[in-house]
Design a protein around this motif. Structure first.
Motif, mmCIF file in Angstrom:
data_model
loop_
_atom_site.group_PDB
_atom_site.id
_atom_site.type_symbol
_atom_site.label_atom_id
_atom_site.label_comp_id
_atom_site.label_asym_id
_atom_site.label_seq_id
_atom_site.Cartn_x
_atom_site.Cartn_y
_atom_site.Cartn_z
ATOM 1 N N LYS A 243 31.120 39.566 30.091
ATOM 2 C CA LYS A 243 31.675 40.066 28.830
ATOM 3 C C LYS A 243 30.890 41.215 28.209
ATOM 4 C CE LYS A 243 35.052 37.034 28.607
ATOM 5 N NZ LYS A 243 34.789 36.324 29.879
ATOM 6 N N GLY A 244 29.561 41.273 28.474
ATOM 7 C CA GLY A 244 28.769 42.286 27.800
ATOM 8 C C GLY A 244 27.573 42.756 28.602
ATOM 9 N N ASP B 262 34.065 39.104 35.492
ATOM 10 C CA ASP B 262 34.404 38.877 34.076
ATOM 11 C C ASP B 262 33.207 38.704 33.152
ATOM 12 O OD1 ASP B 262 37.156 39.003 34.627
ATOM 13 O OD2 ASP B 262 37.189 36.882 35.200
ATOM 14 N N VAL C 112 32.271 43.601 36.282
ATOM 15 C CA VAL C 112 33.655 43.556 35.797
ATOM 16 C C VAL C 112 34.469 42.573 36.629
ATOM 17 C CG1 VAL C 112 35.816 44.869 35.620
ATOM 18 C CG2 VAL C 112 33.674 45.874 34.790
ATOM 19 N N ASN D 254 27.526 35.367 30.631
ATOM 20 C CA ASN D 254 28.453 36.399 30.152
ATOM 21 C C ASN D 254 27.760 37.658 29.643
ATOM 22 O OD1 ASN D 254 31.107 35.243 30.497
ATOM 23 N ND2 ASN D 254 30.525 33.742 28.937
ATOM 24 N N PRO E 36 36.390 48.274 31.526
ATOM 25 C CA PRO E 36 37.597 47.954 30.742
ATOM 26 C C PRO E 36 37.258 47.725 29.273
ATOM 27 C CG PRO E 36 37.478 46.617 32.739
ATOM 28 C CD PRO E 36 36.157 47.296 32.607
ATOM 29 N N ASP E 37 38.265 47.852 28.410
ATOM 30 C CA ASP E 37 38.052 47.700 26.971
ATOM 31 C C ASP E 37 37.519 46.323 26.590
ATOM 32 O OD1 ASP E 37 38.916 50.270 26.555
ATOM 33 O OD2 ASP E 37 40.979 49.707 26.051
ATOM 34 N N TRP E 38 37.840 45.301 27.393
ATOM 35 C CA TRP E 38 37.407 43.952 27.026
ATOM 36 C C TRP E 38 35.916 43.723 27.262
ATOM 37 C CZ3 TRP E 38 35.208 41.768 31.209
ATOM 38 C CH2 TRP E 38 35.703 42.096 32.478
ATOM 39 N N MET E 39 35.271 44.612 28.012
ATOM 40 C CA MET E 39 33.824 44.486 28.222
ATOM 41 C C MET E 39 33.085 45.299 27.171
ATOM 42 S SD MET E 39 31.433 45.511 31.504
ATOM 43 C CE MET E 39 31.542 43.979 32.440
ATOM 44 N N ARG E 40 32.149 44.670 26.510
ATOM 45 C CA ARG E 40 31.346 45.329 25.484
ATOM 46 C C ARG E 40 30.065 45.868 26.113
ATOM 47 N NH1 ARG E 40 31.853 46.893 20.098
ATOM 48 N NH2 ARG E 40 33.068 44.978 19.689
#
Length: 216
Positions: free
Chosen positions: A173-174, A171, A168, A149, A186-190
């Motif tokens: 995450k960072g 999925d 992206v 992730n 997207p906002d959900w990815m840091r």
């Protein structure tokens, strides 16, 4: 011991790994308890800032006693999930990427690079510094297969956004971004960007102004 840990300021969150590192140093040196002023002197962070950071987590210390080093260390280990290893993918094995592979984070804490990707690597992979390195064509397959992730990005600027778009889609995450590109995601990815040229220019600016101030 711990209080409410939700909604802590971002600046405080970024200092938590530093607190953990310095507390490890104190524990290794046999230190049993420590005051905010001692921690301040070691970390070069204002003592009031340290006390304010700690207050977000409840009563971590005792008045007149200070902080128990081992208690603090255990608290921050749990807060930072230091007992759970995090696997990381590295994308881009140039000069900087190669340095990451040789160092690898596993030596110092719970984060480790377990796979890397580079255009010069074959699809079947090769081993560099004990880490398998594959061609980017294998990126989606390997990252999903290894349930990764978190990605370190050290690719040329022209490739950064395209790689991000692909991450992206699976999925991730960072991203720890070492390119100068301001990535769109997207906002959900840091995304945390470390632009070495900007940091160097900032350092030069402050050094020059320190010299000017000393001459006044």
């Amino acid at each position: 011991m711990a209080g409410e840990t939700q909604r802590i300021p971002q600046a405080t969150s970024k200092r938590l790994p530093l607190y953990y590192r310095f507390l490890q140093n104190f524990a290794n040196a046999g230190k049993k308890r420590i005051s905010s002023s001692e921690l301040s002197e070691a970390m070069k962070i204002d003592a009031a800032t340290i006390r304010r950071d700690f207050s977000h987590f409840g009563a971590l210390g005792r008045k007149g006693y200070g902080y128990d080093v081992n208690d603090l260390l255990q608290f921050f280990r749990q807060t930072l999930d230091q007992d759970e290893e995090t696997d990381v993918a590295l994308i881009g094995v140039g000069s900087l990427g190669s340095a990451f592979l040789k160092y690898n984070f596993q030596k110092n804490h719970n984060t480790r690079i377990v796979v890397a990707f580079d255009p010069k690597a074959p699809k079947e992979g090769k081993i560099v510094s004990n880490i398998p390195v594959f061609h980017p064509d294998m990126m989606e397959e390997k990252i999903k297969e290894m349930n990764i992730n978190l990605v370190i990005l050290t690719v040329p600027s022209r490739a950064a956004q395209d790689i991000t778009d692909r991450l992206v889609e699976i999925d991730v995450k960072g991203i720890l971004n070492f390119t100068p590109v301001r990535l769109t995601a997207p906002d959900w990815m840091r995304i945390h960007t470390i632009d070495l040229s900007v940091e160097l220019q900032s350092l030069i600016y402050f050094i020059k102004n320190d010299v000017k101030d000393s001459q006044l």
